[in-house]
Design a protein around this motif. Structure first.
Motif, short mmCIF file in Angstrom:
data_model
loop_
_atom_site.label_atom_id
_atom_site.label_comp_id
_atom_site.label_asym_id
_atom_site.label_seq_id
_atom_site.Cartn_x
_atom_site.Cartn_y
_atom_site.Cartn_z
N ILE A 1 30.26 4.20 56.25
CA ILE A 1 28.86 4.18 56.69
C ILE A 1 28.79 4.26 58.21
CG2 ILE A 1 26.78 2.74 56.81
CD1 ILE A 1 27.56 1.76 53.95
N LYS A 2 29.64 3.49 58.90
CA LYS A 2 29.65 3.48 60.35
C LYS A 2 30.02 4.86 60.91
CE LYS A 2 31.61 0.86 64.18
NZ LYS A 2 32.54 -0.20 64.59
N SER B 1 29.77 7.85 59.31
CA SER B 1 28.75 8.85 58.98
C SER B 1 27.52 8.70 59.86
CB SER B 1 28.38 8.78 57.50
OG SER B 1 27.80 7.53 57.20
N GLU B 2 27.12 7.47 60.19
CA GLU B 2 25.98 7.26 61.08
C GLU B 2 26.28 7.77 62.49
OE1 GLU B 2 24.99 3.12 60.84
OE2 GLU B 2 23.93 3.37 58.93
N LYS C 1 28.70 10.41 50.86
CA LYS C 1 29.21 9.06 51.16
C LYS C 1 30.72 8.94 50.98
CE LYS C 1 24.86 6.81 50.11
NZ LYS C 1 24.19 5.77 49.34
N LYS D 1 26.13 11.59 62.52
CA LYS D 1 24.76 12.11 62.48
C LYS D 1 24.01 11.82 63.78
CE LYS D 1 24.16 11.66 57.50
NZ LYS D 1 23.51 10.86 56.44
N LYS D 2 24.14 10.59 64.29
CA LYS D 2 23.35 10.16 65.43
C LYS D 2 23.81 10.78 66.75
CE LYS D 2 21.33 5.86 67.11
NZ LYS D 2 21.37 4.40 66.99
#
Length: 152
Positions: free
Chosen positions: A90-91, A93-94, A53, A97-98
């Motif tokens: 968070i935005k 890292s998502e 994180k 990954k996505k």
């Protein structure tokens, strides 16, 4: 006092398509700040990763000052923490990954308060054909300027 900091990752625009832009602070040591303000650093081949994180900058070359006495002369192996808001982390890292995107540092600058900031982008890597395309367009425009009456 210090001249403008002008550190850019020149290969980034050639190798990647930039999608989203973020401005992050850097957690640096004192001698690293002086070196960066004297333009004694290099962003080429550097990249960012999300670990636990937090986002870190890797392969960032900072030449150490001659007055700083330490065993390791240049700090390239040290990972540097990027200072971003939690929602931004968070935005990012998502999205990584996505959509399997990359986090690419583009340039370093000084803001109005004199703090060192890093511009990072969420980026998608280019194919070989995408990398060659801007050069062929430039060549076509140049040829058109030199020979306006010729039909291609």
């Amino acid at each position: 006092m210090f001249r403008n900091v002008n550190l850019k990752n020149k290969k980034a625009l050639y190798n990647f398509i930039f999608l989203e832009k973020y401005i992050a602070g850097l957690k640096l040591l004192g001698h690293e700040v002086k070196s960066i303000k004297n333009n004694n650093a290099n962003l080429n081949n550097s990249f960012c990763k999300v670990l636990k994180k937090e986002i870190f900058l890797f392969n960032f070359y900072i030449k150490q000052l001659s007055s700083y006495n330490n065993q390791n002369k240049n700090s390239t192996d040290r990972k540097i923490l990027l200072l971003l808001k939690k929602k931004e982390i968070i935005k990012i890292s998502e999205a990584v990954k996505k959509f399997s995107l990359n986090i690419i540092p583009e340039k370093i600058f000084l803001n109005k308060k004199g703090l060192i900031k890093l511009v990072i982008h969420l980026a998608k890597s280019k194919n070989k054909s995408d990398q060659r395309e801007p050069f062929s367009q430039k060549r076509f425009k140049l040829h058109k300027k030199l020979n306006p009456n010729e039909i291609l």
